[in-house]
Design an enzyme around this catalytic site. Structure first.
Site, PDB file in Angstrom:
ATOM      1  N   GLY A 267      -3.386   6.304  -8.835  1.00 20.73           N
ATOM      2  CA  GLY A 267      -2.089   5.637  -8.983  1.00 20.73           C
ATOM      3  C   GLY A 267      -2.303   4.202  -9.397  1.00 20.73           C
ATOM      4  O   GLY A 267      -2.122   3.815 -10.547  1.00 20.73           O
ATOM      5  N   CYS A 334      14.988 -15.260   3.546  1.00 22.31           N
ATOM      6  CA  CYS A 334      14.909 -16.069   4.770  1.00 22.31           C
ATOM      7  C   CYS A 334      13.809 -15.585   5.703  1.00 22.31           C
ATOM      8  O   CYS A 334      14.087 -15.057   6.785  1.00 22.31           O
ATOM      9  CB  CYS A 334      16.254 -16.016   5.478  1.00 22.31           C
TER      10      CYS A 334
HETATM   11  N1  LLP Z   1      -3.106  10.491  -3.286  1.00 23.33           N
HETATM   12  C1  LLP Z   1      -2.639  10.333  -2.039  1.00 23.33           C
HETATM   13  C2  LLP Z   1      -2.577  11.479  -1.147  1.00 23.33           C
HETATM   14  C3  LLP Z   1      -2.244   9.046  -1.598  1.00 23.33           C
HETATM   15  O1  LLP Z   1      -1.798   8.896  -0.356  1.00 23.33           O
HETATM   16  C4  LLP Z   1      -2.327   7.952  -2.477  1.00 23.33           C
HETATM   17  C5  LLP Z   1      -1.912   6.606  -2.055  1.00 23.33           C
HETATM   18  C6  LLP Z   1      -2.801   8.177  -3.794  1.00 23.33           C
HETATM   19  C7  LLP Z   1      -3.199   9.459  -4.156  1.00 23.33           C
HETATM   20  C8  LLP Z   1      -2.907   7.067  -4.813  1.00 23.33           C
HETATM   21  O2  LLP Z   1      -3.766   6.080  -4.417  1.00 23.33           O
HETATM   22  P1  LLP Z   1      -4.076   4.870  -5.411  1.00 23.33           P
HETATM   23  O3  LLP Z   1      -4.888   5.423  -6.565  1.00 23.33           O
HETATM   24  O4  LLP Z   1      -2.769   4.350  -5.899  1.00 23.33           O
HETATM   25  O5  LLP Z   1      -4.797   3.900  -4.589  1.00 23.33           O
HETATM   26  N2  LLP Z   1       1.317   0.491  -0.794  1.00 23.33           N
HETATM   27  C9  LLP Z   1      -0.110   0.236  -0.783  1.00 23.33           C
HETATM   28  C10 LLP Z   1      -0.895   1.422  -1.284  1.00 23.33           C
HETATM   29  C11 LLP Z   1      -0.611   2.704  -0.536  1.00 23.33           C
HETATM   30  C12 LLP Z   1      -1.367   3.899  -1.046  1.00 23.33           C
HETATM   31  C13 LLP Z   1      -0.889   5.148  -0.400  1.00 23.33           C
HETATM   32  N3  LLP Z   1      -1.488   6.352  -0.878  1.00 23.33           N
HETATM   33  C14 LLP Z   1      -0.403  -1.024  -1.600  1.00 23.33           C
HETATM   34  O6  LLP Z   1       0.519  -1.611  -2.162  1.00 23.33           O
HETATM   35  O7  LLP Z   1      -1.557  -1.461  -1.648  1.00 23.33           O
END
Ligand code: LLP
Length: 406
Positions: A267, A334
């Site tokens: 992602g 705020c």
């Molecule tokens: N697959 C699963 C099962 C996941 O839970 C996630 C991300 C991904 C793939 C994708 O991971 P990536 O390649 O994007 O790292 N909100 C947080 C990140 C949360 C990620 C949650 N799971 C941030 O802004 O750093």
């Protein structure tokens, strides 16, 4: 430098027409990242499933689908978006620790590649849903490989003791049960160790454990087709394009030549570098010994600095000469946690100047909210050297109350 994907002339045009704050995405940066995965992994030829949670804007999703990517979804809503954007159902996988029965049924009816189950109870719910539809559900189990990815504690998911996945022992019980069920078809096994992981070593460790487990299962008569190594490949907190080559070596080292179809769920590493948050300086002020720039974007637009201590690079649009000073860049919300960046060195921007918060294409808009009754930002896509289009209009004050009932 990421900023080369965001020409100042276009940013100024976007700000003039669409207003600020606005998320701006670069079509070419997004495609570059999608293709860099394909290049890095060419020997393994895996199925890439874009993790929609990073950025589920339909325009970006449609690009990924056109490039032949599948999708990783974690809710009925994401599945709806993925299908609408044109991802092929047979390339969509459904992950998540708490899928409801309704979501499982929707997934089965849509004909997804498989469902990553995270508990025995979920597997029973899936079996029930499949029996109701008189089909057999393609099942994968999310296994918690007990590997520390050395990332922020909120986005560490592959250590035992967390809420994610099941142990290898529990997974084995699930597969043996599924193998004897008319309505379950075990096809894969998955792990996802965390997000913003900057080293390939934990992937090699987790993949090694998963590979050995799949061999043990085969000896018991359960033959899997897919090995899903999740997402999580990190982005340096700076203006760079992440390169998945080291990840490809780690995963290829374990699964190359095994005949298993590898699946990845990236992602952030795809979406982060393609997006930036464009914001305007409202006021400059001093507080104690600090210089503040108050901008029109806030924590409701980009919550990552507040939640994860994320450091997004900030650049003045068009650059600016002059002596540099150290600034905290803060929004109108705020809360003291409302900052986009702290201790940034910039030449003093004029009132009304545009700033660009980089590496914000992932978990930026998708985590945004209307907190403080601030309408969500517009989203624009740069489509060529001098062209762009709006891919989500800015919300209005009317939108804020549109769903409320008297
Ligand atoms: N697959 C699963 C099962 C996941 O839970 C996630 C991300 C991904 C793939 C994708 O991971 P990536 O390649 O994007 O790292 N909100 C947080 C990140 C949360 C990620 C949650 N799971 C941030 O802004 O750093």
């Amino acid at each position: 430098m990421l900023s080369r994907y965001f020409p100042p002339s276009l940013l100024k045009a976007i700000a003039a027409k669409a207003g600020t704050p606005a998320y701006v995405y670069s079509r070419s940066a997004f495609l570059r990242q999608l293709r860099s995965y394909k290049t890095a992994f060419r020997a393994l030829a895996p199925l890439f499933c874009y993790a929609l949670k990073a950025n589920s804007n339909g325009a970006l999703c449609a690009l990924a689908a056109c490039e032949g990517w599948g999708a990783d979804v974690v809710s009925g809503g994401e599945l709806y978006r993925a299908l609408r954007a044109g991802f092929k159902p047979e390339k969509i996988i459904f992950s998540g620790v708490g899928k409801t029965r309704e979501e499982l049924e929707y997934a089965l009816r849509s004909g997804l590649l498989f469902i990553n189950a995270e508990s025995f109870e979920e597997v029973l719910a899936l079996e029930e849903a499949a029996a109701k539809l008189k089909i057999s559900a393609p099942l994968s189990v999310r296994i918690n490989p007990d590997v520390d990815p050395h990332t922020h504690r909120y986005i560490t998911t592959g250590k035992l003791g967390g809420k994610f996945g099941v142990s290898f022992e529990e997974a084995q019980k699930i597969y043996m049960y599924a193998a004897g069920s008319r309505h379950l078809r075990p096809v894969g096994a998955q792990f996802h160790i965390g997000s913003q992981v900057r080293s390939a070593a934990p992937y090699a460790r987790a993949a090694g454990r998963l590979g050995a487990f799949i061999v043990r299962l085969a000896a018991r008569g359960v033959l899997l087709k897919y090995a899903d190594v999740g997402g999580g490949w990190g982005v340096k907190e700076g203006a760079e394009m992440p390169d998945p080559a080291a990840l490809a070596r780690a995963v290829g080292g374990v699964f190359g030549g095994t005949g298993l179809k590898v699946i990845l769920e990236p992602g952030r590493s795809v979406a982060a570098p393609c997006g930036a948050l464009l914001t305007k300086v409202i006021y400059r002020k001093r507080g104690g010994d600090k210089n503040f720039i108050v901008v029109d974007a806030a924590m409701n637009d980009l919550i990552r600095p507040a939640v994860y201590g994320a450091k997004h690079p900030v650049a003045a649009v068009g650059g600016k000469r002059g002596p540099r000073k150290k600034y905290d860049i803060v929004g109108p919300v705020c809360e003291s946690g409302d900052f986009l960046a702290k201790g940034v060195w910039l030449a003093e921007p004029s009132n009304g100047a545009l700033l660009l918060v980089l590496s914000a294409g992932a978990y930026g808009f998708s985590m945004s909210s209307q907190y403080n009754s601030r309408p969500r930002a517009a989203e624009a896509l740069i489509t060529g050297p001098s062209s762009w289009r709006l891919v989500r209009r800015r919300e209005t004050w009317k939108d804020l109350v549109a769903l409320e009932l008297p």
